[in-house]
Design a protein around this motif. Structure first.
Motif, PDB file in Angstrom:
ATOM      1  N   LEU A  54      77.170  61.885 -10.541  1.00 32.72           N
ATOM      2  CA  LEU A  54      78.553  62.480 -10.422  1.00 32.72           C
ATOM      3  C   LEU A  54      79.654  61.277 -11.256  1.00 32.72           C
ATOM      4  O   LEU A  54      80.731  62.138 -11.635  1.00 32.72           O
ATOM      5  CB  LEU A  54      79.022  62.325  -8.946  1.00 32.72           C
ATOM      6  CG  LEU A  54      78.178  63.150  -8.083  1.00 32.72           C
ATOM      7  CD1 LEU A  54      78.870  63.488  -6.542  1.00 32.72           C
ATOM      8  CD2 LEU A  54      78.303  64.847  -8.691  1.00 32.72           C
ATOM      9  N   THR A  55      79.349  60.205 -11.405  1.00 29.72           N
ATOM     10  CA  THR A  55      80.252  59.147 -11.936  1.00 29.72           C
ATOM     11  C   THR A  55      79.986  59.181 -13.375  1.00 29.72           C
ATOM     12  O   THR A  55      80.925  59.461 -14.298  1.00 29.72           O
ATOM     13  CB  THR A  55      79.887  57.911 -11.790  1.00 29.72           C
ATOM     14  OG1 THR A  55      80.375  57.690 -10.255  1.00 29.72           O
ATOM     15  CG2 THR A  55      81.036  56.793 -12.327  1.00 29.72           C
ATOM     16  N   THR A  56      78.824  59.263 -13.933  1.00 28.84           N
ATOM     17  CA  THR A  56      78.684  59.170 -15.400  1.00 28.84           C
ATOM     18  C   THR A  56      78.625  60.526 -15.962  1.00 28.84           C
ATOM     19  O   THR A  56      78.959  60.553 -17.043  1.00 28.84           O
ATOM     20  CB  THR A  56      77.048  58.555 -15.477  1.00 28.84           C
ATOM     21  OG1 THR A  56      77.191  57.277 -14.668  1.00 28.84           O
ATOM     22  CG2 THR A  56      76.899  58.325 -17.094  1.00 28.84           C
ATOM     23  N   TYR A  57      77.941  61.528 -15.300  1.00 27.65           N
ATOM     24  CA  TYR A  57      77.862  62.963 -16.023  1.00 27.65           C
ATOM     25  C   TYR A  57      78.976  63.913 -15.328  1.00 27.65           C
ATOM     26  O   TYR A  57      78.264  65.230 -15.087  1.00 27.65           O
ATOM     27  CB  TYR A  57      76.407  63.488 -15.943  1.00 27.65           C
ATOM     28  CG  TYR A  57      75.629  62.385 -16.451  1.00 27.65           C
ATOM     29  CD1 TYR A  57      75.115  62.358 -17.887  1.00 27.65           C
ATOM     30  CD2 TYR A  57      74.942  61.366 -15.748  1.00 27.65           C
ATOM     31  CE1 TYR A  57      74.215  61.517 -18.553  1.00 27.65           C
ATOM     32  CE2 TYR A  57      73.907  60.378 -16.286  1.00 27.65           C
ATOM     33  CZ  TYR A  57      73.812  60.664 -17.869  1.00 27.65           C
ATOM     34  OH  TYR A  57      72.740  59.576 -18.326  1.00 27.65           O
ATOM     35  N   VAL A  79      70.930  68.977 -18.312  1.00 33.93           N
ATOM     36  CA  VAL A  79      71.488  67.857 -18.902  1.00 33.93           C
ATOM     37  C   VAL A  79      70.275  66.574 -19.076  1.00 33.93           C
ATOM     38  O   VAL A  79      69.611  66.501 -18.079  1.00 33.93           O
ATOM     39  CB  VAL A  79      72.567  67.180 -17.813  1.00 33.93           C
ATOM     40  CG1 VAL A  79      72.988  66.083 -18.620  1.00 33.93           C
ATOM     41  CG2 VAL A  79      73.683  68.276 -17.732  1.00 33.93           C
ATOM     42  N   THR A  80      70.198  65.977 -20.255  1.00 32.23           N
ATOM     43  CA  THR A  80      69.367  64.842 -20.425  1.00 32.23           C
ATOM     44  C   THR A  80      70.168  63.657 -19.711  1.00 32.23           C
ATOM     45  O   THR A  80      71.218  63.503 -20.140  1.00 32.23           O
ATOM     46  CB  THR A  80      69.071  64.618 -21.976  1.00 32.23           C
ATOM     47  OG1 THR A  80      68.245  65.603 -22.280  1.00 32.23           O
ATOM     48  CG2 THR A  80      68.331  63.362 -21.705  1.00 32.23           C
ATOM     49  N   VAL A  81      69.227  63.070 -19.008  1.00 34.30           N
ATOM     50  CA  VAL A  81      69.901  61.831 -18.065  1.00 34.30           C
ATOM     51  C   VAL A  81      69.235  60.473 -19.006  1.00 34.30           C
ATOM     52  O   VAL A  81      68.042  60.485 -18.925  1.00 34.30           O
ATOM     53  CB  VAL A  81      69.713  61.774 -16.480  1.00 34.30           C
ATOM     54  CG1 VAL A  81      70.179  60.584 -15.875  1.00 34.30           C
ATOM     55  CG2 VAL A  81      70.560  63.152 -16.143  1.00 34.30           C
ATOM     56  N   ARG A  82      69.935  59.451 -19.105  1.00 33.35           N
ATOM     57  CA  ARG A  82      69.761  58.082 -19.815  1.00 33.35           C
ATOM     58  C   ARG A  82      68.878  57.524 -18.881  1.00 33.35           C
ATOM     59  O   ARG A  82      69.305  57.475 -17.783  1.00 33.35           O
ATOM     60  CB  ARG A  82      70.472  57.779 -20.489  1.00 33.35           C
ATOM     61  CG  ARG A  82      71.234  58.055 -21.752  1.00 33.35           C
ATOM     62  CD  ARG A  82      72.172  57.329 -22.561  1.00 33.35           C
ATOM     63  NE  ARG A  82      72.731  58.159 -23.551  1.00 33.35           N
ATOM     64  CZ  ARG A  82      73.063  57.391 -24.636  1.00 33.35           C
ATOM     65  NH1 ARG A  82      73.268  56.146 -24.736  1.00 33.35           N
ATOM     66  NH2 ARG A  82      73.645  58.072 -25.891  1.00 33.35           N
ATOM     67  N   LEU A 115      63.230  63.702 -18.672  1.00 32.40           N
ATOM     68  CA  LEU A 115      63.881  63.305 -17.768  1.00 32.40           C
ATOM     69  C   LEU A 115      65.407  63.858 -17.702  1.00 32.40           C
ATOM     70  O   LEU A 115      66.177  63.621 -18.815  1.00 32.40           O
ATOM     71  CB  LEU A 115      64.111  61.698 -17.708  1.00 32.40           C
ATOM     72  CG  LEU A 115      64.829  61.380 -16.521  1.00 32.40           C
ATOM     73  CD1 LEU A 115      64.212  61.745 -15.072  1.00 32.40           C
ATOM     74  CD2 LEU A 115      65.179  59.584 -16.979  1.00 32.40           C
ATOM     75  N   GLY A 116      65.854  64.578 -16.702  1.00 32.89           N
ATOM     76  CA  GLY A 116      67.277  65.157 -16.836  1.00 32.89           C
ATOM     77  C   GLY A 116      67.638  65.838 -15.607  1.00 32.89           C
ATOM     78  O   GLY A 116      67.099  65.673 -14.408  1.00 32.89           O
ATOM     79  N   VAL A 117      68.809  66.373 -15.463  1.00 33.37           N
ATOM     80  CA  VAL A 117      69.389  67.360 -14.284  1.00 33.37           C
ATOM     81  C   VAL A 117      69.626  68.629 -14.435  1.00 33.37           C
ATOM     82  O   VAL A 117      70.285  68.768 -15.667  1.00 33.37           O
ATOM     83  CB  VAL A 117      70.557  66.230 -13.546  1.00 33.37           C
ATOM     84  CG1 VAL A 117      71.126  67.195 -12.597  1.00 33.37           C
ATOM     85  CG2 VAL A 117      70.165  65.059 -13.079  1.00 33.37           C
TER      86      VAL A 117
END
Length: 293
Positions: A54-57, A79-82, A115-117
């Motif tokens: 929630l903070t980063t994306y 969304v791709t998450v690092r 890896l993502g959301v």
């Protein structure tokens, strides 16, 4: 009845499943095309991941149109998450109770290939019936007998229920070659497994499924790890973003015995030069390209 498996207290204490449990999981997954593992991740970890996302994306949680995220339905984005911060945790990508099951399904040389959301925004409608990727060969007989080549491990960052949208699955549909997904879905029974916080869901890339509507007032972020056989690269679902990204400094945090999971990852340096493990000579190039900055 939902295909699910619970680990015994002894297995949890020693952080290792019994061989019989692994075989039971493999049989359920191979037959049904999916498997629910209830309450396997610590809820504190899930809360940490949720807060970090929630903070980063946060921008992906307010609207659906982005140049670097794939629209995968009405008010629903992928969304791709690092792999950084709390997302760079072996418990997340190589859970000791889950990894032996993944290796039984995909072989010991499996890789993490995504890896993502997927964020389902409030007011999102039901997705269309789909497979994450269709069968490889387009031949009904051949495609019905080949083993699983890729699967998704879904880890909801909030409780998943009827209000915010469960994932509807059609058990056994991974083994049925049929181009008309909607017609096949009408002919087969489905399940809508709720997922408590800390639970996860594995399903075959070929399984017919859809994300249910989010009727709640909050976004529903669903973390996914895609695991595959080492030769597989998804040619369809990453037209806007790379599937797996690791900041260069985070690579050193990955334990040496898990490095082989990341041969398809894109490494991001401070000067925005990106390359994959393959391009750095970790393994021969085997299909699939990666976007540059």
């Amino acid at each position: 009845m939902v295909a699910q498996l619970r680990f015994s207290p002894v297995e949890k204490d020693r952080h290792q499943p019994d061989p019989e449990t692994v075989e039971q999981a493999f049989h359920l997954f191979s037959t049904e095309g999916y498997l629910v593992l209830p309450e396997i991740f610590p809820t504190a970890l899930i809360d940490k991941l949720h807060n970090s996302f929630l903070t980063t994306y946060s921008r992906y949680c307010s609207h659906e149109n982005h140049t670097d995220a794939l629209l995968v339905g009405n008010r629903r984005v992928m969304v791709t998450v690092r792999l950084e911060g709390p997302f760079n945790d072996p418990l997340l990508y190589a859970h000791p109770l889950i990894l032996p099951i993944l290796q039984r399904i995909l072989g010991s040389s499996l890789i993490l290939s995504g890896l993502g959301v997927v964020v389902s925004l409030p007011g999102s409608a039901d997705q269309q019936v789909h497979r994450d990727l269709s069968h490889l060969f387009g031949d009904a007989i051949l495609d019905a007998i080949i083993p699983c080549y890729a699967l998704n491990l879904l880890i909801p960052l909030v409780e998943v229920n009827e209000e915010n949208g469960m994932t509807r699955l059609w058990p056994g549909s991974h083994a049925v070659f049929e181009a008309h997904y909607t017609e096949l879905a009408r002919q087969m029974p489905f399940v809508d497994p709720p997922l408590a916080k800390g639970s996860c869901l594995l399903f075959d890339y070929r399984l017919i499924h859809l994300g249910r509507a989010n009727r709640s007032a909050a976004p529903r972020p669903l973390l996914y790890n895609t695991y595959s056989r080492p030769w597989f690269r998804d040619p369809v679902n990453y037209t806007r973003q790379p599937p797996l990204v690791i900041p260069a400094g985070e690579k050193e945090r990955i334990p040496a015995y898990h490095q082989s999971l990341f041969v398809a990852a894109q490494i991001v340096y401070a000067d925005c030069v990106e390359e994959s493990f393959e391009e750095r000579g970790k393994m021969p190039q085997n299909g699939g390209g990666y976007p540059r900055c």
